[in-house]
Design a protein around this motif. Structure first.
Motif, short mmCIF file in Angstrom:
data_model
loop_
_atom_site.label_atom_id
_atom_site.label_comp_id
_atom_site.label_asym_id
_atom_site.label_seq_id
_atom_site.Cartn_x
_atom_site.Cartn_y
_atom_site.Cartn_z
N VAL A 16 -33.94 -19.72 -45.34
CA VAL A 16 -35.33 -20.27 -44.79
C VAL A 16 -35.42 -21.78 -44.61
CG1 VAL A 16 -37.74 -20.57 -45.03
CG2 VAL A 16 -36.63 -18.16 -45.41
N LEU A 17 -34.84 -22.36 -45.58
CA LEU A 17 -34.81 -24.04 -45.31
C LEU A 17 -34.00 -24.56 -44.42
CD1 LEU A 17 -34.99 -25.08 -49.35
CD2 LEU A 17 -36.70 -25.14 -47.49
N ILE A 18 -32.91 -23.86 -44.27
CA ILE A 18 -31.81 -24.44 -43.21
C ILE A 18 -32.30 -23.90 -41.89
CG2 ILE A 18 -29.62 -23.64 -41.99
CD1 ILE A 18 -28.55 -23.44 -44.93
N GLY A 19 -33.10 -22.78 -41.60
CA GLY A 19 -33.74 -22.43 -40.47
C GLY A 19 -34.88 -23.47 -40.06
N LEU A 20 -35.66 -23.81 -41.07
CA LEU A 20 -36.70 -24.74 -40.63
C LEU A 20 -36.21 -25.95 -40.62
CD1 LEU A 20 -39.25 -23.52 -43.50
CD2 LEU A 20 -39.49 -23.11 -41.02
N ALA A 21 -35.31 -26.59 -41.15
CA ALA A 21 -34.76 -27.89 -40.76
C ALA A 21 -33.90 -27.96 -39.51
CB ALA A 21 -33.71 -28.28 -42.03
N SER A 22 -33.48 -26.98 -39.01
CA SER A 22 -32.81 -26.73 -37.79
C SER A 22 -33.99 -26.73 -36.66
CB SER A 22 -32.17 -25.53 -37.60
OG SER A 22 -30.97 -25.63 -38.53
N VAL A 23 -34.96 -25.89 -36.69
CA VAL A 23 -36.11 -26.01 -35.86
C VAL A 23 -36.88 -27.49 -35.51
CG1 VAL A 23 -38.36 -25.08 -35.21
CG2 VAL A 23 -36.56 -23.54 -35.93
N ALA A 24 -36.90 -28.04 -37.11
CA ALA A 24 -37.49 -29.24 -36.90
C ALA A 24 -36.69 -30.40 -36.61
CB ALA A 24 -37.71 -29.78 -38.63
N LEU A 25 -35.43 -30.31 -36.67
CA LEU A 25 -34.52 -31.43 -35.96
C LEU A 25 -34.79 -31.21 -34.37
CD1 LEU A 25 -32.69 -33.59 -36.07
CD2 LEU A 25 -30.78 -31.84 -36.59
N MET A 26 -34.57 -29.81 -34.03
CA MET A 26 -34.52 -29.63 -32.47
C MET A 26 -35.94 -29.98 -31.97
SD MET A 26 -33.09 -28.80 -29.75
CE MET A 26 -31.54 -27.71 -29.93
N ALA A 27 -37.03 -29.77 -32.57
CA ALA A 27 -38.37 -30.12 -32.03
C ALA A 27 -38.44 -31.63 -32.02
CB ALA A 27 -39.47 -29.41 -33.00
N VAL A 28 -38.22 -32.20 -33.15
CA VAL A 28 -38.61 -33.84 -33.20
C VAL A 28 -37.35 -34.51 -32.72
CG1 VAL A 28 -38.57 -35.73 -35.00
CG2 VAL A 28 -39.70 -33.34 -35.58
N ALA A 29 -36.24 -34.33 -32.63
CA ALA A 29 -35.29 -35.16 -32.04
C ALA A 29 -34.58 -34.58 -30.90
CB ALA A 29 -34.06 -35.46 -33.20
N GLY A 30 -34.71 -33.22 -30.78
CA GLY A 30 -33.92 -32.74 -29.56
C GLY A 30 -32.37 -32.49 -30.04
N ARG A 31 -32.18 -32.42 -31.10
CA ARG A 31 -30.69 -32.11 -31.63
C ARG A 31 -30.20 -31.09 -32.33
NH1 ARG A 31 -27.88 -37.33 -30.77
NH2 ARG A 31 -26.31 -35.93 -30.88
N ILE A 32 -29.01 -30.60 -32.18
CA ILE A 32 -28.66 -29.52 -32.96
C ILE A 32 -28.07 -29.77 -34.32
CG2 ILE A 32 -26.88 -27.53 -32.88
CD1 ILE A 32 -26.99 -27.57 -29.94
N MET A 33 -28.69 -28.93 -35.27
CA MET A 33 -28.34 -29.12 -36.58
C MET A 33 -26.76 -28.41 -36.75
SD MET A 33 -30.58 -28.96 -39.94
CE MET A 33 -29.72 -29.27 -41.44
N GLY A 34 -25.57 -29.33 -36.54
CA GLY A 34 -24.50 -28.88 -37.06
C GLY A 34 -23.83 -29.75 -37.90
N CYS A 111 -28.02 -22.59 -35.08
CA CYS A 111 -28.51 -23.12 -33.66
C CYS A 111 -27.90 -22.50 -32.69
CB CYS A 111 -28.11 -24.58 -33.76
SG CYS A 111 -28.98 -25.39 -35.10
N GLY A 112 -26.78 -21.95 -32.33
CA GLY A 112 -26.10 -21.63 -31.10
C GLY A 112 -26.74 -20.10 -31.18
N MET A 113 -26.63 -19.52 -32.05
CA MET A 113 -27.02 -18.09 -32.25
C MET A 113 -28.44 -17.92 -31.69
SD MET A 113 -24.37 -15.81 -32.84
CE MET A 113 -25.17 -14.44 -33.65
#
Length: 144
Positions: A16-34, A111-113
């Motif tokens: 859940v934390l990884i998913g939330l962090a991924s969504v937050a990074l995409m929403a805030v910075a427009g970046r993929i969390m790889g 992120c890709g999935m």
């Protein structure tokens, strides 16, 4: 034989934390969390703001055990049942895979999935097949 502890709540919480962090990074910075892309860009940043967000994420990854310490009162146990040489070989193999695969499990698998990227779906299926074969060989062929 190598035993793996069944930790459904910790695993769910981490996911859940990884998913939330991924969504937050995409929403805030427009970046993929790889993770590997973040680490690579940290050492070769395009500019200061690019380096800053990468440094914050890496610091969070490193500080994870301290968060566990605060909530549980003890550091998480880390057991590595293989030699240092095997860790180095494994790291090299992962590095080669990340290079040829165009990303790592966090970038493709999380992120890709989520973006329904065909390339990420194929990469994630490849990761899972390779994982299953590796576990089978180590546990049943080599008898570890």
């Amino acid at each position: 034989m190598i035993e793996t502890a069944f930790t459904p709540y910790a695993s769910l919480g981490g996911g859940v934390l990884i998913g939330l962090a991924s969504v937050a990074l995409m929403a805030v910075a427009g970046r993929i969390m790889g993770a590997t892309g973040i680490l690579a860009g940290f050492f070769q940043p395009a500019n200061l703001s690019d380096w800053t967000w990468r440094a914050v994420i890496l610091a969070g990854m490193i500080a994870g055990p301290l968060v566990v310490l605060v909530f549980t009162g003890e550091m998480p146990a880390v057991q590595v049942p293989i030699s240092t040489t095997m860790l180095i070989v494994g790291g090299f193999i992962v590095g080669v895979g990340v290079t040829f695969g165009g990303g790592c499990t966090s970038g493709h698998g999380v992120c890709g999935m989520a973006r329904l990227s065909p390339r990420s779906i194929v990469a994630t299926i490849s990761f899972m097949i390779a994982t299953a074969i590796t576990v089978y060989v180590i546990r049943h062929v080599l008898g570890a």
